[in-house]
Design a protein around this motif. Structure first.
Motif, PDB file in Angstrom:
ATOM      1  N   PHE A  25       0.836  -1.203   0.000  1.00 38.14           N
ATOM      2  CA  PHE A  25       0.000   0.000   0.000  1.00 38.14           C
ATOM      3  C   PHE A  25       0.870   1.252   0.000  1.00 38.14           C
ATOM      4  N   ARG A  26       1.881   1.291   0.858  1.00 35.65           N
ATOM      5  CA  ARG A  26       2.780   2.448   0.937  1.00 35.65           C
ATOM      6  C   ARG A  26       3.514   2.697  -0.371  1.00 35.65           C
ATOM      7  N   LEU A  32       2.298   8.243  -0.140  1.00 35.54           N
ATOM      8  CA  LEU A  32       1.994   7.265   0.907  1.00 35.54           C
ATOM      9  C   LEU A  32       3.243   6.749   1.604  1.00 35.54           C
ATOM     10  N   SER A  33       4.399   7.012   1.040  1.00 35.94           N
ATOM     11  CA  SER A  33       5.643   6.468   1.592  1.00 35.94           C
ATOM     12  C   SER A  33       5.967   6.996   2.984  1.00 35.94           C
ATOM     13  N   VAL A  34       5.388   8.116   3.363  1.00 33.07           N
ATOM     14  CA  VAL A  34       5.661   8.677   4.691  1.00 33.07           C
ATOM     15  C   VAL A  34       4.791   8.050   5.780  1.00 33.07           C
ATOM     16  N   LEU A  35       3.822   7.242   5.384  1.00 37.52           N
ATOM     17  CA  LEU A  35       2.926   6.623   6.357  1.00 37.52           C
ATOM     18  C   LEU A  35       3.605   5.482   7.097  1.00 37.52           C
ATOM     19  N   PHE A  41      -3.324   3.807  11.877  1.00 32.92           N
ATOM     20  CA  PHE A  41      -4.369   3.178  12.676  1.00 32.92           C
ATOM     21  C   PHE A  41      -4.581   3.828  14.040  1.00 32.92           C
ATOM     22  N   THR A  42      -3.742   4.762  14.431  1.00 35.33           N
ATOM     23  CA  THR A  42      -3.945   5.418  15.727  1.00 35.33           C
ATOM     24  C   THR A  42      -4.341   6.879  15.584  1.00 35.33           C
TER      25      THR A  42
END
Length: 60
Positions: A25-26, A32-35, A41-42
């Motif tokens: 996914f990232r 999205l690579s910084v996720l 999820f928090t």
């Protein structure tokens, strides 16, 4: 993101797929690579309202 009218079981399944394939996914887009899993999820609800099923996922 999901429409608030999307059934809970579909939202939970989407979350499960993202959770189980998080690295893929990232890698789908540079933004999205910084996720990281913890923040995804928090920190739900930080930027937009949260679908009610999101709060159920850890209990599934």
């Amino acid at each position: 993101m999901a429409n608030k009218n999307l059934p809970n079981d579909i939202v939970i399944e989407l979350i499960k797929v993202i959770d189980e394939n998080f690295e893929q996914f990232r890698n789908m887009h540079p933004a999205l690579s910084v996720l990281n899993k913890r923040s995804v999820f928090t920190r739900v609800g930080h930027f937009a309202p949260v679908h009610p099923a999101v709060k159920q996922y850890p209990d599934e």
